[in-house]
Design an enzyme around this catalytic site. Structure first.
Site, mmCIF file in Angstrom:
data_model
loop_
_atom_site.group_PDB
_atom_site.id
_atom_site.type_symbol
_atom_site.label_atom_id
_atom_site.label_comp_id
_atom_site.label_asym_id
_atom_site.label_seq_id
_atom_site.Cartn_x
_atom_site.Cartn_y
_atom_site.Cartn_z
ATOM 1 C CG ASP A 1 63.628 26.627 59.058
ATOM 2 O OD1 ASP A 1 63.085 27.307 58.182
ATOM 3 O OD2 ASP A 1 63.628 25.395 59.064
ATOM 4 C CG HIS B 1 69.599 20.111 57.151
ATOM 5 N ND1 HIS B 1 69.643 19.156 56.162
ATOM 6 C CD2 HIS B 1 68.632 20.982 56.805
ATOM 7 C CE1 HIS B 1 68.740 19.461 55.250
ATOM 8 N NE2 HIS B 1 68.102 20.559 55.614
HETATM 9 N N1 ACO Z 1 69.276 20.509 69.139
HETATM 10 C C1 ACO Z 1 69.896 19.672 69.977
HETATM 11 N N2 ACO Z 1 70.318 18.434 69.667
HETATM 12 C C2 ACO Z 1 70.068 18.033 68.396
HETATM 13 C C3 ACO Z 1 69.420 18.856 67.468
HETATM 14 C C4 ACO Z 1 69.018 20.143 67.872
HETATM 15 N N3 ACO Z 1 68.412 20.968 67.035
HETATM 16 N N4 ACO Z 1 69.320 18.193 66.310
HETATM 17 C C5 ACO Z 1 69.857 16.989 66.493
HETATM 18 N N5 ACO Z 1 70.330 16.894 67.766
HETATM 19 C C6 ACO Z 1 71.051 15.766 68.352
HETATM 20 C C7 ACO Z 1 70.101 14.605 68.653
HETATM 21 O O1 ACO Z 1 69.588 14.695 69.970
HETATM 22 C C8 ACO Z 1 71.024 13.430 68.467
HETATM 23 O O2 ACO Z 1 71.839 13.339 69.594
HETATM 24 P P1 ACO Z 1 72.284 11.887 70.163
HETATM 25 O O3 ACO Z 1 73.138 11.302 69.089
HETATM 26 O O4 ACO Z 1 73.016 12.196 71.404
HETATM 27 O O5 ACO Z 1 71.007 11.122 70.384
HETATM 28 C C9 ACO Z 1 71.920 13.841 67.289
HETATM 29 O O6 ACO Z 1 71.964 15.282 67.356
HETATM 30 C C10 ACO Z 1 71.408 13.393 65.930
HETATM 31 O O7 ACO Z 1 70.052 13.821 65.807
HETATM 32 P P2 ACO Z 1 68.963 13.177 64.839
HETATM 33 O O8 ACO Z 1 67.613 13.497 65.363
HETATM 34 O O9 ACO Z 1 69.322 11.746 64.598
HETATM 35 O O10 ACO Z 1 69.243 13.974 63.522
HETATM 36 P P3 ACO Z 1 68.290 13.951 62.261
HETATM 37 O O11 ACO Z 1 69.171 14.039 61.078
HETATM 38 O O12 ACO Z 1 67.333 12.832 62.315
HETATM 39 O O13 ACO Z 1 67.431 15.271 62.468
HETATM 40 C C11 ACO Z 1 66.587 17.436 62.341
HETATM 41 C C12 ACO Z 1 67.538 16.386 61.718
HETATM 42 C C13 ACO Z 1 65.160 16.883 62.399
HETATM 43 C C14 ACO Z 1 66.599 18.668 61.445
HETATM 44 C C15 ACO Z 1 67.099 17.783 63.753
HETATM 45 O O14 ACO Z 1 68.411 18.282 63.696
HETATM 46 C C16 ACO Z 1 66.176 18.740 64.492
HETATM 47 O O15 ACO Z 1 65.224 18.319 65.134
HETATM 48 N N6 ACO Z 1 66.456 20.091 64.388
HETATM 49 C C17 ACO Z 1 65.580 21.064 64.989
HETATM 50 C C18 ACO Z 1 64.392 21.313 64.074
HETATM 51 C C19 ACO Z 1 64.764 22.103 62.835
HETATM 52 O O16 ACO Z 1 65.458 23.114 62.897
HETATM 53 N N7 ACO Z 1 64.247 21.656 61.670
HETATM 54 C C20 ACO Z 1 64.465 22.329 60.397
HETATM 55 C C21 ACO Z 1 65.241 21.464 59.479
HETATM 56 S S1 ACO Z 1 65.645 22.383 58.019
HETATM 57 C C22 ACO Z 1 64.224 22.426 57.121
HETATM 58 O O17 ACO Z 1 63.347 21.614 57.189
HETATM 59 C C23 ACO Z 1 64.147 23.577 56.217
#
Ligand code: ACO
Length: 429
Positions: free
Chosen positions: A363, A306
């Protein structure tokens, strides 16, 4: 004396005010920085930018806190119901008995759609994406209620709010019925908000739907848990559109579009797709975790991580418990729930997730509850949209009523070509 920050740019020092929120959150106010220094700040994706001051919802992502108007989400989930929560979020206080009755009555009065609006459904193909239908239908409310474009009196705002809250549920259920070729079911007067939604979704002339209190409660809980989440992508979109003084209906329709994406509201659908895929392929949990860690695979664990919560998502905890209860009550065993639990346990122990502070979000479990209730996969994000309606409305109201209101207009760092003539550009074509 109030706190200030100092910044040195090109050898010159600038003093900037510090804004402090009611929970002691601090921000450096850079609103005059460009005028004073010629510099803007850069924050791609707004991850570190406070775009507004808001009284609606407080989140502390490090501590896993979520409060609607100061009340902890766990307490709201336990003691309130969706319409009361909506009132709290939108008007900033719990309604007294009289206000509650009036509000309930207003919702009932507005739950039907204009007959002409009903015909719109025939124009969409049965397989149309429900979020596209929802956004289009909410936007079309602007055509039917043009007396609510300019909302300057509280009564008009209340009418527009009641229309949106009441009709979004009717639109969602009608679009579902249209997609499966069944006759639409009108709302029933004796049913409450969530009962009525389930009734319109699942009742059929040859197959009356029996309401189960546990299922109704789970539905209501899902709406409550999604009711607001401060400046997320869709809410910021609603504020952005509303800041141009666009009407409430069209601003909220834009929020629906923003919510549709799989990194936002679309994630609940993606979680189930992911769990189903793991189940169908018979992947082991270790294989899944290894795939997530393999950078080349671009595979993310949907329902994990998140932007704000870097501890745990308090909604996930509540929903996980509700999920267990509903499945138990309905006497169902869902293999996808077992996979979800195993995946959660494995991820919480794995250094990849621990280091990146990746925890299950709302979710991760909401899809399993919806599946148990009988809600089809492509309607999951629509449920989220119904729940989020109070948050969008409350945020639009804040923008609309703010004495300092101005159109939202971020700046950018231009990285394109420097000036060139048309003929030079032609030569490169
Ligand atoms: N699975 C695996 N790795 C992940 C995930 C995940 N779900 N989420 C983040 N990471 C990793 C990224 O690859 C990144 O790794 P790195 O530093 O080695 O490159 C690190 O964690 C940081 O990730 P960001 O993308 O910078 O995190 P951000 O805060 O931008 O993204 C998000 C948040 C979009 C929710 C992300 O965690 C994601 O894509 N999750 C899956 C989709 C999801 O469940 N969305 C629902 C959000 S809640 C809502 O809207 C109600």
């Amino acid at each position: 004396m109030s706190e200030t920050a100092k910044i040195i740019l090109d050898g010159k020092e600038y003093e900037l005010p510090v804004v402090v929120g009611s929970e002691n959150e601090k921000a450096v106010d850079i609103s005059k920085l460009r005028a004073q220094s010629g510099y803007i700040t850069y924050d791609d994706g707004y991850g570190n930018t406070g775009s507004c001051k808001s009284d609606v919802t407080f989140i502390d992502g490090e501590k896993g806190i979520l409060r609607y108007r100061g009340i902890d989400i766990a307490e709201v989930a336990e003691k309130s119901h969706f319409l009361e929560t909506a009132y709290l979020i939108i008007w900033g206080k719990l309604p007294n008995e009289q206000e509650k009755e009036q509000f309930d009555e207003l919702i009932r009065r507005h739950e039907l759609l204009h007959e002409n609006m009903k015909h719109h459904f025939q124009g969409f193909p049965p397989q149309a994406a429900p979020m596209a239908v929802l956004s289009a239908m909410i936007n079309s409310m602007s055509c039917f209620h043009s007396h609510l474009y300019d909302i300057d009196e509280p009564e008009k705002f209340m009418e527009a709010t009641a229309k949106l809250l009441a009709k979004v549920r009717t639109i969602a259920a009608f679009s579902y019925k249209h997609s499966i070729g069944e006759p639409i079911v009108y709302p029933a007067r004796n049913l409450n908000y969530s009962e009525n939604f389930l009734h319109m979704m699942f009742d059929a002339p040859n197959h009356p739907y029996e309401l189960d209190p546990e299922v109704v409660r789970a539905m209501d809980l899902l709406f409550i848990l999604h009711a607001d989440h401060e400046q997320n992508c869709s809410t910021s979109t609603v504020r952005m559109v509303g800041s141009s003084e666009a009407n409430l209906f069209t601003s909220v329709a834009a929020g629906v579009s923003a919510l549709w994406g799989r990194l936002h509201g679309g994630a609940n659908q993606a979680v189930l797709g992911m769990l189903q895929g793991i189940h169908d392929r018979g992947d082991s949990i270790d294989t899944v975790i290894a795939k997530v860690k393999d950078k080349d695979s671009k595979f993310r664990l949907m329902g994990f991580g998140h932007r704000v919560y870097k501890n745990f998502d308090p909604r996930a905890k509540i929903i996980k418990e509700a999920c267990d209860k509903v499945l138990k009550k309905l006497g169902r065993k869902d293999p996808l729930l077992d996979i979800a639990k195993e995946l959660e346990q494995a991820a919480l122990k794995d250094s990849y997730f621990v280091e990146r502070k990746l925890y299950p979000n709302v979710d991760f479990y909401s899809g399993i509850i919806m599946r148990a209730i009988g809600i089809p996969l492509n309607m999951f994000t629509v449920i989220f949209a119904i729940g989020r309606m109070p948050g969008w409305i409350a945020n639009w109201k804040e923008v609309h009523e703010s004495p300092q209101a101005r159109i939202y207009r971020p700046r950018q760092i231009y990285t394109g070509p420097t000036q060139q003539s048309y003929d030079e550009a032609r030569k490169k074509a």
